[in-house]
Design a protein around this motif. Structure first.
Motif, PDB file in Angstrom:
ATOM      1  N   ILE A 173       3.800   8.504   6.486  1.00  0.00           N
ATOM      2  CA  ILE A 173       3.714   7.237   5.744  1.00  0.00           C
ATOM      3  C   ILE A 173       4.873   6.327   6.127  1.00  0.00           C
ATOM      4  CG2 ILE A 173       3.665   6.199   3.470  1.00  0.00           C
ATOM      5  CD1 ILE A 173       2.550   8.830   2.425  1.00  0.00           C
ATOM      6  N   TRP A 174       6.034   6.969   6.289  1.00  0.00           N
ATOM      7  CA  TRP A 174       7.230   6.182   6.564  1.00  0.00           C
ATOM      8  C   TRP A 174       7.087   5.480   7.909  1.00  0.00           C
ATOM      9  CZ3 TRP A 174      10.845   4.561   3.512  1.00  0.00           C
ATOM     10  CH2 TRP A 174      12.012   4.010   4.067  1.00  0.00           C
ATOM     11  N   VAL A 231       0.832  -1.199   0.000  1.00  0.00           N
ATOM     12  CA  VAL A 231       0.000   0.000   0.000  1.00  0.00           C
ATOM     13  C   VAL A 231       0.872   1.255   0.000  1.00  0.00           C
ATOM     14  CG1 VAL A 231      -1.699   1.274   1.352  1.00  0.00           C
ATOM     15  CG2 VAL A 231      -1.864  -1.187   1.145  1.00  0.00           C
ATOM     16  N   ASP A 232       2.005   1.151   0.700  1.00  0.00           N
ATOM     17  CA  ASP A 232       2.878   2.315   0.831  1.00  0.00           C
ATOM     18  C   ASP A 232       3.297   2.873  -0.519  1.00  0.00           C
ATOM     19  OD1 ASP A 232       2.638   1.652   3.430  1.00  0.00           O
ATOM     20  OD2 ASP A 232       4.570   0.628   3.541  1.00  0.00           O
ATOM     21  N   LEU A 282       7.314  21.574   0.089  1.00  0.00           N
ATOM     22  CA  LEU A 282       8.184  20.445   0.382  1.00  0.00           C
ATOM     23  C   LEU A 282       8.118  20.072   1.864  1.00  0.00           C
ATOM     24  CD1 LEU A 282      11.244  21.145  -1.904  1.00  0.00           C
ATOM     25  CD2 LEU A 282       9.477  19.390  -2.116  1.00  0.00           C
ATOM     26  N   LEU A 311       1.484  10.813  -2.822  1.00  0.00           N
ATOM     27  CA  LEU A 311       2.138  11.959  -2.180  1.00  0.00           C
ATOM     28  C   LEU A 311       2.932  12.775  -3.200  1.00  0.00           C
ATOM     29  CD1 LEU A 311       2.936  13.561   0.272  1.00  0.00           C
ATOM     30  CD2 LEU A 311       4.794  11.952   0.648  1.00  0.00           C
ATOM     31  N   LEU A 342       5.501  20.417   3.741  1.00  0.00           N
ATOM     32  CA  LEU A 342       4.231  19.677   3.844  1.00  0.00           C
ATOM     33  C   LEU A 342       4.429  18.243   3.377  1.00  0.00           C
ATOM     34  CD1 LEU A 342       1.167  19.980   4.394  1.00  0.00           C
ATOM     35  CD2 LEU A 342       0.919  20.410   1.947  1.00  0.00           C
ATOM     36  N   ALA A 343       5.107  18.112   2.217  1.00  0.00           N
ATOM     37  CA  ALA A 343       5.342  16.772   1.681  1.00  0.00           C
ATOM     38  C   ALA A 343       6.174  15.963   2.674  1.00  0.00           C
ATOM     39  CB  ALA A 343       6.064  16.878   0.348  1.00  0.00           C
ATOM     40  N   PHE A 391       4.000  14.531   5.419  1.00  0.00           N
ATOM     41  CA  PHE A 391       3.257  13.354   4.950  1.00  0.00           C
ATOM     42  C   PHE A 391       4.186  12.161   4.807  1.00  0.00           C
ATOM     43  CE2 PHE A 391      -0.014  16.315   3.103  1.00  0.00           C
ATOM     44  CZ  PHE A 391      -1.030  15.885   3.936  1.00  0.00           C
ATOM     45  N   LEU A 392       5.340  12.459   4.253  1.00  0.00           N
ATOM     46  CA  LEU A 392       6.305  11.381   4.013  1.00  0.00           C
ATOM     47  C   LEU A 392       6.649  10.716   5.331  1.00  0.00           C
ATOM     48  CD1 LEU A 392       7.835  10.314   1.564  1.00  0.00           C
ATOM     49  CD2 LEU A 392       9.763  11.708   2.257  1.00  0.00           C
ATOM     50  N   LEU A 432      -0.079  -1.291   6.617  1.00  0.00           N
ATOM     51  CA  LEU A 432      -1.236  -1.471   5.756  1.00  0.00           C
ATOM     52  C   LEU A 432      -0.879  -2.453   4.656  1.00  0.00           C
ATOM     53  CD1 LEU A 432      -1.992   2.325   5.336  1.00  0.00           C
ATOM     54  CD2 LEU A 432      -3.012   0.779   6.995  1.00  0.00           C
ATOM     55  N   ARG A 433      -1.738  -3.404   4.418  1.00  0.00           N
ATOM     56  CA  ARG A 433      -1.479  -4.272   3.275  1.00  0.00           C
ATOM     57  C   ARG A 433      -2.773  -4.605   2.547  1.00  0.00           C
ATOM     58  NH1 ARG A 433       2.045  -7.662   3.672  1.00  0.00           N
ATOM     59  NH2 ARG A 433       3.431  -6.982   5.328  1.00  0.00           N
ATOM     60  N   LEU A 434      -2.604  -4.813   1.295  1.00  0.00           N
ATOM     61  CA  LEU A 434      -3.755  -5.176   0.483  1.00  0.00           C
ATOM     62  C   LEU A 434      -4.082  -6.634   0.727  1.00  0.00           C
ATOM     63  CD1 LEU A 434      -2.895  -3.564  -2.949  1.00  0.00           C
ATOM     64  CD2 LEU A 434      -4.375  -2.681  -1.191  1.00  0.00           C
ATOM     65  N   PRO A 435      -5.366  -6.974   0.682  1.00  0.00           N
ATOM     66  CA  PRO A 435      -5.695  -8.399   0.729  1.00  0.00           C
ATOM     67  C   PRO A 435      -5.144  -9.084  -0.517  1.00  0.00           C
ATOM     68  CG  PRO A 435      -7.630  -7.087   0.214  1.00  0.00           C
ATOM     69  CD  PRO A 435      -6.538  -6.127   0.561  1.00  0.00           C
ATOM     70  N   ALA A 436      -4.973 -10.371  -0.418  1.00  0.00           N
ATOM     71  CA  ALA A 436      -4.395 -11.105  -1.552  1.00  0.00           C
ATOM     72  C   ALA A 436      -5.213 -10.817  -2.807  1.00  0.00           C
ATOM     73  CB  ALA A 436      -4.390 -12.592  -1.255  1.00  0.00           C
ATOM     74  N   GLY A 473       4.380   4.609   9.373  1.00  0.00           N
ATOM     75  CA  GLY A 473       3.384   3.537   9.359  1.00  0.00           C
ATOM     76  C   GLY A 473       3.607   2.517   8.265  1.00  0.00           C
ATOM     77  N   ARG A 474       4.773   2.514   7.661  1.00  0.00           N
ATOM     78  CA  ARG A 474       4.967   1.650   6.505  1.00  0.00           C
ATOM     79  C   ARG A 474       4.827   0.190   6.908  1.00  0.00           C
ATOM     80  NH1 ARG A 474       9.875   2.743   8.399  1.00  0.00           N
ATOM     81  NH2 ARG A 474      11.377   1.012   8.477  1.00  0.00           N
ATOM     82  N   GLY A 475       4.280  -0.581   6.044  1.00  0.00           N
ATOM     83  CA  GLY A 475       4.139  -2.002   6.303  1.00  0.00           C
ATOM     84  C   GLY A 475       2.927  -2.345   7.141  1.00  0.00           C
TER      85      GLY A 475
END
Lengths: 100, 384, 170, 440
Positions: free
Chosen positions: C111-112, A4-5, C101, A12, C103-104, C107-108, C118-122, C114-116
């Motif tokens: 996301i960084w 997802v990232d 930048l 972003l 602001l970016a 956000f970065l 969130l995952r998509l279902p198979a 919380g990385r990993g």
């Protein structure tokens, strides 16, 4: 499997480019297009979360956002045309009066 | 016309996109090379979006100095030149010139010659109107009528060819009458053509007259009211479509027109549709004249007794005929020599073209094409 | 299949970002519009990867085939060359860019961190055939009121646009 | 055969093959549609049309293609070179891409998408960029005006045509091209007959979308020279040309699938067998038709003036004979093969009939003016299409609640739409008030 990232990073990147475009360009049309870019980045997020949760709510919201983008583009371009007819410019910093 | 304030052209950068499209107006050059300016007319259009804010016809691309040439030719020698003015109605041009010189000489063509002249001139009128109809319809986007029109025009041209050997620039008449006797079967050919033509013209009308698109494209387009038409000197079908019943064949009869019955079609509004209807009806009337004339062609000589060398007495004459496009007048000044001192032609196309700006104001680009077509100009005649 | 998906993702993502950058930097607005169209189409491709094929179609028909046509139309109506020869960026572009930048960066960072998580279902091996129906279902049942509000918004926008673009008399 | 190709790429083999065939055949097909157009035009205009290159001009398309490829490629001096180069490619790519979802018979389809119809519409709506950008990049007034006209026209008529299609989608309940055809088989009627106004609206809309007369304003010859194509020449021009004809086939394909029963043969639910065999009477029709064409060409062959023309005519006859053999042989093949081949035949036949209607209309009507075109689109077709869609919705309720038949339930809808159409047509007086009103 694409994490997802990755989608979030892409979103972003597009968002940031859009923000930079809105803030730095003088041309109103480019600014409007940059807003479209921002909305688009949001749509990617909605889409990936919709996929993540396995529901379509995110997609429905994306449809609303596109509707909103259409409305915004129509009115925005109408304003630009009207402004251009009167002032013959499309530069944002020359739009310095409230009424003409 | 010279309202430069609203027309913004950015100097320095030589690109057409520099002329502001939305801001107010752009200049569009239509022609001289353009599919529907009927030759080498150049129309400078000032456009407001797709609407015409002003127009200017720039002519002269086909100027050959016909009037000047006349001053260095004998009267007979000049006769073929007039065919080259309105080259789609050469016979009418010749008739006007010959009658003008005859008037100058104080003679008249014999009755037989006059009737034959009438027949040929009316056939020429039909041919000219057919060409107009075909190209006009083509301009408006109807691709098919032009071929039907040319099919019938071909029959007329065949009659011309049999009569005098030429199809386009016929030089059919001579000063004082005709050079050739009619060929055997001239009457039959003409009758056959006229009889066939009656339902052919209905065929064109089924394609166009009631057609919604055609009506939409022509009704209310290029309106010219009667007062404007008269003020601008417009003649011919364009004038009659504006409601003025003025036809030289009736008003100042020449050739043998006083002997025949025919109606002068007129309409009220003077828009493109009316001009279309008037011309269609005129073709019917021409056919009627032809049929009447061909029924009894008087016998007798075909040439008046004039000498080989024409030396009209000094003086001047103006003679005009109803050419397919309007009043075609010849003003000839003689100084008593074998060559005219001055010949001035009043070409109907040229004068009708003056009405263009009036008609085109406020029209759309598509209408401009319809309006050029409806005036029925021939650039050979406009520029001479 | 996985490698194909990944390759497609990278392709679309790079295309989207690259044309987005070009879009905001071009002098010529028509070129900018074309690059925006490219970005939008790449995004549509990403929607397809996320199995939202109805949104893919909406993106192409509405965004690219509708809104952007409007943009291009307007761009052609306004004067290009004047604005092309003027200064393209605001005077405060440096500050604005820096702020964007920052602001970016925030956000970065988020996301960084919380990385990993969130995952998509198979991935289902087949594209779900019912996507269009599902969207329609949600739109016309659960989201009926927002849907109607959106239509009114569009109506208002239409009237607004007509009023704005109408040429004033005199 | 099977073991030569790794099983992992097996599902891609046939689609890629079809794609290659389409890309290879389409330019030729487009060329022959041009020939057909010229011949039909000639026939309606009392003349012969191309007769010189090959017997009855049969090789004309090839000669034209060679000529176009050899022509000088001109780029105007002040043109935007990148866009000028790019625009025709967009047009032709989008036109070709749309074929991927078109089902030419039950067997020939690159991808059976469940959103097939929307996909085609989406892709063909992108073709507009080719026109708009090309017109803009040429840096000519005529081109720009053509492009602007085109943009406005396409956006307007897409709406109308789309609404026309929606009436069918309501009846079919699917966006997949195959399911739509299947629905027509199940309901026993082609949707063109059950929703004639949907068909009519789509017909008009599709003519406008493909920029054909009487809606060919973007390239109106007598006004804008060649519209957006004015500055194009040679190969680039032929790309636009190809895109135009490819789009014609696309819209004809959509119309065939949605309104004319796709690959279904006439009387698809009528199964009367030839006694003693398993062959249905109506299935013999395609073979007999092509056989007739073959015999006719054979009969014409000796009358050709030049030897080479005789030979080509015989070749045409042999070709038709071959097609007839294939069509006849398919009768004895397994049902799936037979339906694939005959389906393709009927599909193509209907597509050509639709294109013939296009041509017929083109040579009969004069061209609309731009404001009239817009008025027709927004004030006539779109309201009519809306009424039609609502009517179809009512018909579906009738069908579900009162068990009315698929045809009977739509009769009130058609009558109501007809009434509205007459009302709208009366309102739309053909007099142009425009000029006098906006003259100042």
């Amino acid at each position: 499997m694409i994490p997802v990232d990755d989608y979030l990073f892409l979103s972003l990147a597009l968002f940031t480019i859009g923000v930079i475009g809105v803030l730095t360009r003088r041309n109103v049309i480019i600014m409007l297009m940059s807003i479209e870019l921002i909305l688009n980045a949001v749509n990617i997020n909605l889409m990936v979360f919709s996929r993540m949760w396995g529901t379509v709510d995110g997609q429905v919201f994306a449809i609303f956002i596109i509707t909103d983008a259409a409305a915004e583009a129509a009115v925005g371009l109408g304003i630009i045309l009207a402004f251009f007819h009167n002032r013959e410019t499309v530069l944002a910093d020359e739009m310095d009066i409230m009424k003409w | 016309m010279s309202d430069e304030r609203t027309t913004k052209t950015i100097s320095g950068m030589d690109s057409v996109n520099t002329t502001v499209l939305g801001a107010d107006e752009i200049i569009l050059n239509m022609g001289p090379q353009h599919p529907s300016t009927h030759g080498v007319l150049r129309v400078k259009l000032k456009l407001d979006g797709e609407r015409v804010a002003g127009s200017e016809c720039i002519i002269g691309y086909l100027h050959r100095g016909v009037e000047k040439i006349a001053e260095h030719r004998s009267y007979q020698q000049f006769a073929p030149y007039v065919d080259r003015m309105d080259y789609v109605a050469a016979v009418s041009n010749g008739l006007g010139y010959c009658e003008a010189v005859e008037k100058l000489l104080g003679t008249e063509a014999p009755p037989r010659a006059r009737v034959v002249r009438t027949i040929l001139t009316e056939l020429q009128r039909i041919a000219s109107h057919l060409l107009w109809l075909g190209t006009h319809a083509l301009d408006i986007g109807a691709l098919t009528p032009v071929f039907y029109c040319f099919r019938e025009r071909e029959e007329i041209l065949k009659i011309f060819e049999k009569y005098c050997g030429a199809r386009l620039t016929t030089h059919a008449f001579r000063i004082g009458g005709l050079q050739y006797e009619t060929y055997d079967g001239f009457e039959e050919d003409t009758k056959r053509f006229c009889n066939d033509f009656a339902h052919k013209i209905d065929e064109y009308e089924t394609l166009l007259t009631e057609n919604r698109i055609w009506v939409g494209r022509t009704k209310g387009v290029g309106i010219l009211n009667a007062a404007d038409a008269i003020a601008l000197g417009v003649t011919g079908p364009v004038l009659r479509a504006s409601g003025v019943k003025w036809d030289l064949r009736r008003a100042q009869p020449y050739a043998a027109y006083d002997q025949y019955e025919f109606d002068i079609p007129t309409r009220e509004t003077g828009d493109t549709y009316d001009r279309y209807v008037v011309r269609m009806e005129e073709m019917r009337q021409s056919r009627r004249i032809c049929l009447q004339a061909v029924e009894n062609i008087p016998t007798g000589p075909i040439m008046a007794r004039i000498g080989k060398v024409l030396k009209p007495p000094p003086g001047e004459v103006y003679h005009s005929i109803e050419a397919p496009k309007g009043e075609l007048g010849y003003y000839i000044v003689s100084d008593g020599t074998t060559q005219p001192y001055r010949v001035r032609v009043r070409p109907p196309s040229f004068i009708n073209l003056q009405a263009f700006d009036k008609m085109a104001k406020g029209a759309l680009i598509a209408d401009v094409v319809a309006i050029i077509g409806t005036i029925d100009i021939v650039l050979g005649e406009v520029d001479r | 299949m996985q490698t194909l998906n990944q390759a497609l993702f990278i392709f679309f993502a790079v295309l989207a970002v690259a044309s987005a950058i070009l879009m905001v930097t071009r002098r010529n607005i028509v070129h900018g519009a074309v690059f925006l169209i490219t970005t939008l189409l790449s995004t549509a491709g990403i929607f397809l990867l996320l199995q939202a094929e109805f949104l893919f179609i909406v993106q192409v028909i509405l965004y690219v085939g509708g809104i952007m046509v409007l943009f291009v139309f307007v761009i052609m109506l306004v004067n290009l060359d004047v604005s092309m020869r003027q200064v393209q960026f605001n005077r405060q572009w440096f500050v604005a860019g820096a702020l964007a930048l920052v602001l970016a960066g925030q956000f970065l960072f988020a996301i960084w961190v919380g990385r990993g998580a969130l995952r998509l279902p198979a991935m289902a091996s087949e594209i779900s055939p019912k996507n269009t129906e599902a969207v329609a279902d949600a739109l016309f049942s659960h989201y009926m009121l927002p849907f109607e509000i959106a239509s009114i918004l569009l109506l208002v926008a239409m009237i607004g646009a007509v009023v704005m673009a109408k040429r004033r008399a005199g | 055969m099977g073991h030569l190709i790794p099983p992992s790429i097996m599902p891609f083999v046939l689609p890629v093959l079809y794609a290659v065939v389409i890309v290879a055949v389409l330019p030729l097909l487009a060329g022959y549609i041009v020939l057909m157009e010229r011949k039909v035009m000639a026939d309606m205009q009392a003349r012969l049309g191309p007769m010189r290159v090959g017997p009855h001009g049969l090789l004309q398309p090839i000669a034209d293609a060679v000529k176009l490829l050899l022509k000088e490629d001109i780029i105007p001096d002040k043109a935007d070179r990148l866009m000028f180069w790019f625009a025709p490619l967009v047009s032709v790519t989008m036109a070709l891409l749309a074929y991927s979802a078109l089902a030419i018979g039950p067997a020939f389809q690159i991808a059976d998408l469940n959103i097939g119809l929307l996909f085609i519409l989406a892709i063909s709506s992108l073709g507009i960029y080719g026109i708009v950008l090309g017109g803009w990049a040429s840096n000519s007034h005529y081109s720009l005006l053509g492009a602007l006209r085109s943009a406005a026209q396409l956006v307007s008529y897409e709406t109308a045509a789309g609404l026309g299609l929606i009436s069918v989608l309501l009846l079919a309940g699917s966006l997949s091209m195959k399911d739509i055809v299947q629905a027509q088989l199940d309901q026993g009627v082609w949707f063109g007959f059950s929703v004639p106004f949907g068909f009519f609206i789509y017909l008009v809309g599709s003519i406008a979308e493909t920029n054909r007369a009487p809606f060919d304003l973007p390239e109106a010859e007598s006004e804008l020279v060649a519209g957006y194509m004015t500055e194009y020449s040679g190969f680039r021009w032929s790309l636009y040309f190809l895109a135009e004809y490819a789009n014609m086939i696309i819209v004809a394909g959509i119309a065939t699938t949605l309104f004319l029963g796709g690959w279904l043969r006439p009387g698809a639910r009528y199964h009367e067998h030839i006694p003693g065999t398993g062959i249905e009477w109506l299935d013999a029709l395609p073979a007999l038709l092509t056989l007739g064409v073959a015999l006719y060409s054979l009969k014409l062959a000796p009358t050709q003036p030049v030897k080479i023309q005789k030979i080509v005519m015989v070749l045409v006859a042999v070709l038709c004979l071959g097609v007839a053999c294939v069509l006849a042989g398919a009768l004895f093949a397994p049902p799936a093969v037979m339906q694939g081949i005959h389906g393709a035949f009927w599909f193509m036949a209907k597509v050509f009939a639709y294109i013939y209607a296009f041509l017929w209309i083109r040579f009969t009507f004069p061209r609309y003016r731009f404001d009239q075109l817009m008025r027709l689109g927004w004030r006539f077709l779109i309201p009519l299409a809306l009424v039609n869609v609502i009517g179809v919705g009512v018909a579906i309720v009738l069908r579900q609640q009162f068990a009315w038949g698929p045809i009977v339930s739509l009769i009130p809808t058609t009558l109501a739409t007809l009434g509205v159409a007459m009302l709208l047509a009366k309102d739309d007086a053909p007099v142009a008030e425009a000029q006098t009103a906006a003259g100042e």
